[in-house]
Motif scaffolding. Structure first.
Motif, PDB file in Angstrom:
ATOM      1  N   LEU A 111     -29.635  49.883 119.949  1.00 11.31           N
ATOM      2  CA  LEU A 111     -31.090  50.017 119.888  1.00 11.31           C
ATOM      3  C   LEU A 111     -31.497  51.372 119.319  1.00 11.31           C
ATOM      4  CD1 LEU A 111     -32.193  48.409 123.275  1.00 11.31           C
ATOM      5  CD2 LEU A 111     -32.745  47.586 120.996  1.00 11.31           C
ATOM      6  N   ASN A 112     -30.843  52.436 119.772  1.00  8.29           N
ATOM      7  CA  ASN A 112     -31.165  53.770 119.244  1.00  8.29           C
ATOM      8  C   ASN A 112     -30.871  53.860 117.753  1.00  8.29           C
ATOM      9  OD1 ASN A 112     -31.874  54.555 121.837  1.00  8.29           O
ATOM     10  ND2 ASN A 112     -29.843  55.347 122.322  1.00  8.29           N
ATOM     11  N   HIS A 113     -29.747  53.232 117.360  1.00  6.01           N
ATOM     12  CA  HIS A 113     -29.385  53.252 115.944  1.00  6.01           C
ATOM     13  C   HIS A 113     -30.422  52.511 115.102  1.00  6.01           C
ATOM     14  CE1 HIS A 113     -26.915  53.252 112.362  1.00  6.01           C
ATOM     15  NE2 HIS A 113     -26.968  51.922 112.303  1.00  6.01           N
ATOM     16  N   PHE A 114     -30.836  51.347 115.578  1.00  4.54           N
ATOM     17  CA  PHE A 114     -31.847  50.567 114.835  1.00  4.54           C
ATOM     18  C   PHE A 114     -33.177  51.311 114.784  1.00  4.54           C
ATOM     19  CE2 PHE A 114     -29.426  46.558 116.215  1.00  4.54           C
ATOM     20  CZ  PHE A 114     -28.571  46.686 115.127  1.00  4.54           C
ATOM     21  N   SER A 115     -33.542  51.960 115.883  1.00  4.49           N
ATOM     22  CA  SER A 115     -34.796  52.713 115.900  1.00  4.49           C
ATOM     23  C   SER A 115     -34.743  53.871 114.912  1.00  4.49           C
ATOM     24  CB  SER A 115     -35.066  53.237 117.305  1.00  4.49           C
ATOM     25  OG  SER A 115     -35.158  52.180 118.224  1.00  4.49           O
ATOM     26  N   GLN A 116     -33.576  54.550 114.851  1.00  9.77           N
ATOM     27  CA  GLN A 116     -33.436  55.663 113.914  1.00  9.77           C
ATOM     28  C   GLN A 116     -33.502  55.179 112.471  1.00  9.77           C
ATOM     29  OE1 GLN A 116     -29.906  57.905 114.606  1.00  9.77           O
ATOM     30  NE2 GLN A 116     -30.375  59.486 113.090  1.00  9.77           N
ATOM     31  N   GLU A 117     -32.841  54.048 112.187  1.00 15.25           N
ATOM     32  CA  GLU A 117     -32.886  53.513 110.824  1.00 15.25           C
ATOM     33  C   GLU A 117     -34.292  53.075 110.454  1.00 15.25           C
ATOM     34  OE1 GLU A 117     -30.109  50.411 110.370  1.00 15.25           O
ATOM     35  OE2 GLU A 117     -28.344  51.734 110.312  1.00 15.25           O
ATOM     36  N   ALA A 118     -34.991  52.449 111.399  1.00 14.13           N
ATOM     37  CA  ALA A 118     -36.356  52.006 111.106  1.00 14.13           C
ATOM     38  C   ALA A 118     -37.283  53.200 110.887  1.00 14.13           C
ATOM     39  CB  ALA A 118     -36.879  51.147 112.254  1.00 14.13           C
ATOM     40  N   ALA A 119     -37.031  54.319 111.602  1.00 12.12           N
ATOM     41  CA  ALA A 119     -37.857  55.510 111.405  1.00 12.12           C
ATOM     42  C   ALA A 119     -37.571  56.178 110.064  1.00 12.12           C
ATOM     43  CB  ALA A 119     -37.626  56.498 112.549  1.00 12.12           C
ATOM     44  N   GLU A 120     -36.277  56.173 109.661  1.00  9.27           N
ATOM     45  CA  GLU A 120     -35.934  56.785 108.376  1.00  9.27           C
ATOM     46  C   GLU A 120     -36.406  55.951 107.195  1.00  9.27           C
ATOM     47  OE1 GLU A 120     -31.772  57.322 108.574  1.00  9.27           O
ATOM     48  OE2 GLU A 120     -31.869  59.026 109.998  1.00  9.27           O
ATOM     49  N   GLU A 121     -36.327  54.609 107.338  1.00  9.85           N
ATOM     50  CA  GLU A 121     -36.737  53.716 106.254  1.00  9.85           C
ATOM     51  C   GLU A 121     -37.986  52.959 106.700  1.00  9.85           C
ATOM     52  OE1 GLU A 121     -33.468  51.254 105.346  1.00  9.85           O
ATOM     53  OE2 GLU A 121     -32.050  52.901 105.062  1.00  9.85           O
ATOM     54  N   GLU A 122     -39.117  53.641 106.630  1.00  7.73           N
ATOM     55  CA  GLU A 122     -40.366  53.046 107.107  1.00  7.73           C
ATOM     56  C   GLU A 122     -40.770  51.854 106.265  1.00  7.73           C
ATOM     57  OE1 GLU A 122     -43.279  56.041 107.203  1.00  7.73           O
ATOM     58  OE2 GLU A 122     -42.320  57.219 108.819  1.00  7.73           O
ATOM     59  N   ASP A 123     -40.484  51.915 104.964  1.00  8.15           N
ATOM     60  CA  ASP A 123     -40.871  50.807 104.081  1.00  8.15           C
ATOM     61  C   ASP A 123     -40.054  49.555 104.360  1.00  8.15           C
ATOM     62  OD1 ASP A 123     -42.644  52.544 102.940  1.00  8.15           O
ATOM     63  OD2 ASP A 123     -41.269  53.146 101.319  1.00  8.15           O
ATOM     64  N   GLU A 124     -38.810  49.732 104.786  1.00  2.94           N
ATOM     65  CA  GLU A 124     -37.923  48.587 105.017  1.00  2.94           C
ATOM     66  C   GLU A 124     -37.671  48.382 106.514  1.00  2.94           C
ATOM     67  OE1 GLU A 124     -34.404  49.247 102.846  1.00  2.94           O
ATOM     68  OE2 GLU A 124     -35.387  49.282 100.876  1.00  2.94           O
ATOM     69  N   ALA A 125     -38.630  48.821 107.335  1.00  6.83           N
ATOM     70  CA  ALA A 125     -38.438  48.711 108.793  1.00  6.83           C
ATOM     71  C   ALA A 125     -38.319  47.261 109.231  1.00  6.83           C
ATOM     72  CB  ALA A 125     -39.604  49.385 109.526  1.00  6.83           C
ATOM     73  N   GLU A 126     -39.123  46.387 108.616  1.00  5.77           N
ATOM     74  CA  GLU A 126     -39.089  44.967 109.001  1.00  5.77           C
ATOM     75  C   GLU A 126     -37.742  44.353 108.662  1.00  5.77           C
ATOM     76  OE1 GLU A 126     -41.718  40.902 108.298  1.00  5.77           O
ATOM     77  OE2 GLU A 126     -42.324  42.828 107.386  1.00  5.77           O
ATOM     78  N   SER A 127     -37.203  44.673 107.494  1.00  7.59           N
ATOM     79  CA  SER A 127     -35.899  44.120 107.108  1.00  7.59           C
ATOM     80  C   SER A 127     -34.790  44.655 108.004  1.00  7.59           C
ATOM     81  CB  SER A 127     -35.601  44.461 105.644  1.00  7.59           C
ATOM     82  OG  SER A 127     -35.558  45.875 105.472  1.00  7.59           O
ATOM     83  N   VAL A 128     -34.919  45.950 108.411  1.00  5.29           N
ATOM     84  CA  VAL A 128     -33.898  46.527 109.305  1.00  5.29           C
ATOM     85  C   VAL A 128     -33.896  45.810 110.654  1.00  5.29           C
ATOM     86  CG1 VAL A 128     -33.276  48.608 110.589  1.00  5.29           C
ATOM     87  CG2 VAL A 128     -33.926  48.781 108.187  1.00  5.29           C
ATOM     88  N   TRP A 129     -35.074  45.570 111.170  1.00  2.00           N
ATOM     89  CA  TRP A 129     -35.154  44.862 112.456  1.00  2.00           C
ATOM     90  C   TRP A 129     -34.689  43.416 112.310  1.00  2.00           C
ATOM     91  CZ3 TRP A 129     -35.304  47.196 116.819  1.00  2.00           C
ATOM     92  CH2 TRP A 129     -35.930  48.436 116.940  1.00  2.00           C
ATOM     93  N   GLU A 130     -34.940  42.804 111.160  1.00  7.12           N
ATOM     94  CA  GLU A 130     -34.493  41.422 110.957  1.00  7.12           C
ATOM     95  C   GLU A 130     -32.969  41.352 110.943  1.00  7.12           C
ATOM     96  OE1 GLU A 130     -35.054  37.448 110.671  1.00  7.12           O
ATOM     97  OE2 GLU A 130     -36.592  39.002 110.920  1.00  7.12           O
ATOM     98  N   LYS A 131     -32.332  42.351 110.297  1.00  5.43           N
ATOM     99  CA  LYS A 131     -30.865  42.368 110.254  1.00  5.43           C
ATOM    100  C   LYS A 131     -30.275  42.672 111.632  1.00  5.43           C
ATOM    101  CE  LYS A 131     -30.820  45.078 106.490  1.00  5.43           C
ATOM    102  NZ  LYS A 131     -30.244  45.981 105.476  1.00  5.43           N
ATOM    103  N   SER A 132     -31.002  43.493 112.399  1.00  2.73           N
ATOM    104  CA  SER A 132     -30.464  43.859 113.717  1.00  2.73           C
ATOM    105  C   SER A 132     -30.676  42.768 114.758  1.00  2.73           C
ATOM    106  CB  SER A 132     -31.135  45.146 114.195  1.00  2.73           C
ATOM    107  OG  SER A 132     -32.513  44.915 114.415  1.00  2.73           O
TER     108      SER A 132
END
Length: 441
Positions: A111-132
């Motif tokens: 969860l922390n890793h996904f949150s960090q990735e979503a914060a770093e890639e704000e434009d692709e946050a939805e895709s990051v959460w979809e993959k996670s």
């Protein structure tokens, strides 16, 4: 007009009339609420035990849920103090708890890793959460399986279960509130299951009648307050009139005393002057003046005593009226204070039960969603199990066919080799006979 039905804790009970008298007027009384055995019996369930198997199963399921929740809420405490409980838990249960902690740590790190990735890639946050989402589903399923396995081990080890449940003071407050709510829900559900539909209808009818009676008492209370205000106004007017009479009597008394003193002083002055001038010649006049003076003093003292008696009588009457009015006011205030306290307590109980009902509805909604999810997971697991069994059956069938063919091939090969051996032996015998015959010839 439909009447409002009060909860059982706010039900008004039977009453007894009282009367009040203020200023010579008899006021209507508000009936005082008194409990009755018949009313309390009407509000209690008709049965003490559950008669049907279905209701017993419902209560048993809820009891089992509370018991499991008490254990699950202490998982973290057990993991943190695993060294202390290792002997009671045993190696298998201790290992399951460590595995559960490892799965939880993995999920938290993920969860922390996904949150960090979503914060770093704000434009692709939805895709990051979809993959996670897929990875989180796997971790979530692993944690659920771990919880079920640990619960199974605890239920198989009553000593460990009893030891862990005894540490209730270490439980989180949120879990404690949830367990308390479920316990209250269990009591409420048990009472509902004990009550038949006919008893429920009778209770509702009884509560409606009591509610109507309470409305009538409230209307009588309002009328009594109006009458009391009118009586207090009459009392104040009467007291004002009597105070005015007393004031006028005091003024008259003061004027009479002043006039008497003036008259006495004048008479004494005249007597003294007359005595000085005609002392020797007017002894009779002096005696007459002394007698007149004594009569005037007697009249003055009589008037003063009479006025004082009148004043004392009026004061006693005023004090009696004021005391009576004060007693009635205190009694009214006490009665109204008791009624107001009772009303506030009933309203507080009603608001509390209303809040508890809303909270229970929210909890039941969450539990229903979890139940649907669990049933869907069980269905998918059953489908996977059936598919695996079907695949295993096909493999077994294919293996059986292959083994049968291989055995047939081995048998044919063996038979073929035996036939070749027999043919070789027959040819050898024929050649030996022919050579012998030629030798003889």
């Amino acid at each position: 007009m439909a009447s409002e039905v009060l909860p059982v804790s706010q039900v008004p009970l039977l009453v007894s009339p009282q009367q009040y008298e203020i200023g010579g007027k008899v006021l209507r009384s508000v009936q005082k609420l008194q409990p009755t055995a018949e009313g309390m019996k009407m509000l209690e369930p008709g049965r003490k035990k559950l008669s049907s198997v279905e209701t017993q199963r419902v209560v048993a399921v809820l009891d089992d849920t509370i018991k499991r929740l008490e254990i699950v809420s202490l998982f973290q405490h057990a993991i943190e103090n695993l060294d202390r409980y290792s002997i009671v838990f045993g190696s298998e249960l201790s290992g399951a708890l460590r595995e559960h902690q490892r799965l939880r740590d993995n999920m938290q790190r993920q969860l922390n890793h996904f949150s960090q990735e979503a914060a770093e890639e704000e434009d692709e946050a939805e895709s990051v959460w979809e993959k996670s989402r897929v990875d989180m589903a796997v971790l979530h399923q692993g944690v659920q399986s771990s919880v079920r396995n640990i619960l199974r081990l605890f239920l198989a080890n009553p000593t460990a279960s009893k030891t862990l449940r005894a540490e209730g003071q270490a439980r989180n407050q949120d879990f404690q509130k949830l367990i308390q709510v479920l316990s209250e829900l269990r009591g409420f559900l048990f009472e509902m299951l004990l009550t038949s539909p006919l008893e429920k209808d009778e209770r509702m009818h009884y509560l409606q009648e009591l509610t109507l009676r309470d409305h009538k008492n409230r209307e009588a209370l309002s009328a009594l307050e109006e009458e009391l205000n009118a009586a207090i106004l009459d009392r104040d007017n009467e007291i004002a009139k009597k105070n005015e009479i007393i004031r006028q009597l005091k003024i008259s008394l003061h004027q009479l005393e002043k006039a008497s003193e003036t008259q006495v002083r004048r008479t004494m002055q005249e007597a003294e002057n007359q005595q000085k001038s005609d002392r020797r010649a007017s002894e009779g006049k002096c005696a007459k003046f002394q007698q007149d003076l004594q009569q005037l003093r007697t009249q003055l003292n009589g008037a003063i005593a009479e006025n004082r008696e009148i004043e004392l009588s009026l004061r006693k009457k005023k004090y009696k009226v004021e005391t009576e009015i004060e007693n009635w006011i205190q009694k009214y205030d006490a009665d109204m204070g008791d009624k107001q306290t009772e009303l506030e307590e009933l309203e507080a109980v009603y608001e509390e039960e209303k809040a508890q009902l809303a909270e229970l509805k929210e909890k039941l909604a969450v539990l229903e969603v979890e139940y649907v999810q669990i049933m869907e997971e069980r269905r998918l697991a059953q489908l996977r199990k059936e598919a695996e069994e079907e695949e295993l059956a096909r493999k077994n069938h294919a293996a059986t066919i292959i083994q049968a063919h291989w055995k047939g091939y081995q048998v044919r090969k063996t038979m073929k080799s035996k036939k070749k051996k027999k043919k070789g032996k027959g040819k050898g015998k024929g050649k030996g006979a022919s050579s012998k015959g030629k030798g003889k010839k």
